[in-house]
Enzyme design. Sequence first.
Site, PDB file in Angstrom:
ATOM      1  N   ALA A   1      44.495  44.390  51.757  1.00 29.73           N
ATOM      2  CA  ALA A   1      43.708  43.279  52.334  1.00 29.73           C
ATOM      3  C   ALA A   1      43.563  42.147  51.308  1.00 29.73           C
ATOM      4  O   ALA A   1      43.680  40.966  51.661  1.00 29.73           O
ATOM      5  CB  ALA A   1      42.331  43.781  52.770  1.00 29.73           C
ATOM      6  N   GLU A   2      43.339  42.518  50.043  1.00 24.27           N
ATOM      7  CA  GLU A   2      43.242  41.496  48.985  1.00 24.27           C
ATOM      8  C   GLU A   2      44.497  40.638  48.961  1.00 24.27           C
ATOM      9  O   GLU A   2      44.441  39.407  48.865  1.00 24.27           O
ATOM     10  CB  GLU A   2      43.049  42.161  47.621  1.00 24.27           C
ATOM     11  CG  GLU A   2      41.732  42.885  47.458  1.00 24.27           C
ATOM     12  CD  GLU A   2      41.590  43.479  46.059  1.00 24.27           C
ATOM     13  OE1 GLU A   2      42.032  42.855  45.084  1.00 24.27           O
ATOM     14  OE2 GLU A   2      41.039  44.587  45.950  1.00 24.27           O
TER      15      GLU A   2
ATOM     16  N   MET B   1      38.503  40.835  33.507  1.00 22.73           N
ATOM     17  CA  MET B   1      37.402  41.788  33.341  1.00 22.73           C
ATOM     18  C   MET B   1      36.337  41.346  32.342  1.00 22.73           C
ATOM     19  O   MET B   1      35.698  42.175  31.703  1.00 22.73           O
ATOM     20  CB  MET B   1      37.959  43.161  32.938  1.00 22.73           C
ATOM     21  CG  MET B   1      38.867  43.781  33.984  1.00 22.73           C
ATOM     22  SD  MET B   1      38.075  43.981  35.589  1.00 22.73           S
ATOM     23  CE  MET B   1      36.966  45.350  35.198  1.00 22.73           C
TER      24      MET B   1
ATOM     25  N   HIS C   1      37.188  40.091  44.958  1.00 23.82           N
ATOM     26  CA  HIS C   1      36.391  41.280  44.666  1.00 23.82           C
ATOM     27  C   HIS C   1      36.635  42.320  45.760  1.00 23.82           C
ATOM     28  O   HIS C   1      36.643  41.979  46.944  1.00 23.82           O
ATOM     29  CB  HIS C   1      34.906  40.895  44.616  1.00 23.82           C
ATOM     30  CG  HIS C   1      34.025  42.049  44.254  1.00 23.82           C
ATOM     31  ND1 HIS C   1      33.903  42.505  42.950  1.00 23.82           N
ATOM     32  CD2 HIS C   1      33.259  42.865  45.011  1.00 23.82           C
ATOM     33  CE1 HIS C   1      33.085  43.545  42.936  1.00 23.82           C
ATOM     34  NE2 HIS C   1      32.686  43.779  44.169  1.00 23.82           N
TER      35      HIS C   1
ATOM     36  N   GLU D   1      27.304  31.245  38.262  1.00 31.13           N
ATOM     37  CA  GLU D   1      26.732  31.993  37.132  1.00 31.13           C
ATOM     38  C   GLU D   1      26.473  33.463  37.459  1.00 31.13           C
ATOM     39  O   GLU D   1      26.801  34.340  36.685  1.00 31.13           O
ATOM     40  CB  GLU D   1      25.420  31.336  36.686  1.00 31.13           C
ATOM     41  CG  GLU D   1      25.606  29.985  35.995  1.00 31.13           C
ATOM     42  CD  GLU D   1      25.860  30.130  34.494  1.00 31.13           C
ATOM     43  OE1 GLU D   1      25.715  31.241  33.959  1.00 31.13           O
ATOM     44  OE2 GLU D   1      26.228  29.107  33.877  1.00 31.13           O
TER      45      GLU D   1
ATOM     46  N   ARG E   1      31.947  34.540  22.884  1.00 31.19           N
ATOM     47  CA  ARG E   1      32.445  34.287  24.248  1.00 31.19           C
ATOM     48  C   ARG E   1      32.781  32.810  24.462  1.00 31.19           C
ATOM     49  O   ARG E   1      33.815  32.464  25.028  1.00 31.19           O
ATOM     50  CB  ARG E   1      31.403  34.761  25.264  1.00 31.19           C
ATOM     51  CG  ARG E   1      31.925  34.759  26.697  1.00 31.19           C
ATOM     52  CD  ARG E   1      30.870  35.200  27.685  1.00 31.19           C
ATOM     53  NE  ARG E   1      30.318  36.505  27.363  1.00 31.19           N
ATOM     54  CZ  ARG E   1      30.898  37.680  27.654  1.00 31.19           C
ATOM     55  NH1 ARG E   1      32.051  37.697  28.289  1.00 31.19           N
ATOM     56  NH2 ARG E   1      30.331  38.819  27.328  1.00 31.19           N
TER      57      ARG E   1
ATOM     58  N   GLY F   1      47.747  43.172  37.676  1.00 30.72           N
ATOM     59  CA  GLY F   1      48.383  41.925  38.096  1.00 30.72           C
ATOM     60  C   GLY F   1      49.021  41.927  39.473  1.00 30.72           C
ATOM     61  O   GLY F   1      49.885  41.095  39.742  1.00 30.72           O
TER      62      GLY F   1
ATOM     63  N   ASN G   1      37.359  33.915  42.733  1.00 29.46           N
ATOM     64  CA  ASN G   1      37.554  35.319  42.338  1.00 29.46           C
ATOM     65  C   ASN G   1      37.833  36.158  43.573  1.00 29.46           C
ATOM     66  O   ASN G   1      37.433  35.814  44.681  1.00 29.46           O
ATOM     67  CB  ASN G   1      36.276  35.834  41.653  1.00 29.46           C
ATOM     68  CG  ASN G   1      36.413  37.265  41.155  1.00 29.46           C
ATOM     69  OD1 ASN G   1      37.468  37.651  40.632  1.00 29.46           O
ATOM     70  ND2 ASN G   1      35.372  38.068  41.317  1.00 29.46           N
TER      71      ASN G   1
END
Length: 201
Positions: free
Chosen positions: A172-173, A89, A108, A141, A64, A12, A106
């Site tokens: 950096a994120e 995840m 990454h 997708e 799901r 988090g 998102n």
Amino acid sequence: MKKVGVLVSGRGSNLQTLIATAREGQLGGEVAVVISNVADAPALDKARAAGVPALVCDHRGQAREEHDRRMLGVLREHGVDLVCLAGYMRLLSSPFLAAWPHRLVNIHPSLLPAFPGLDAQRQAWEHGVKVAGATVHLVEEALDAGPIVMQEAVAVRADDTPDTLAGRILEAEHRIYPRAVRLLLGGRWRLEGRRFIADPE
Ligand code: GRF
């Protein structure tokens, strides 16, 4: 006030940065709700410590689509405008994705399209790249493949380990995720094909 919902599964730290940026009035919205699919995710404690509603939607034993439908209900109850994945995840089902066209984002830990999937920082280190980095992208997708909103490059040092490299990528994120969310919430952008174009400031 625009509302952001954040999906998490673990530590988090990106969530914390989004909450802190919102509190400083720099996100262009507020973090309205956090959902974790993992009951003991440290991210939940971070949200609660900041007074942000934080719920567990356990995915175990559920299809799901059913699990995603529950999350969708929670996000809608909270009037969410933009959904941020921050270390969430699990793959998301098609109906969930379809509910947030261009409103699902998102982060990454690689310069996509290089090194999608798990353990991206180690993949980059093992490959021997000289420049690694982080990417914020719209979610579609295909895994880690939607239009790129923002990236920051991180130089790889000769003495880096996967962990030291991951640490600098995480910094950096924390810089680009709040900026990208602010940009998305502000609405001054468009897509041309898969190219994300921000209006000049
Ligand atoms: C980050 O490296 C993010 O890029 C990836 O998962 C990690 C989550 O870290 N998707 P945290 O939970 O935000 O600390």
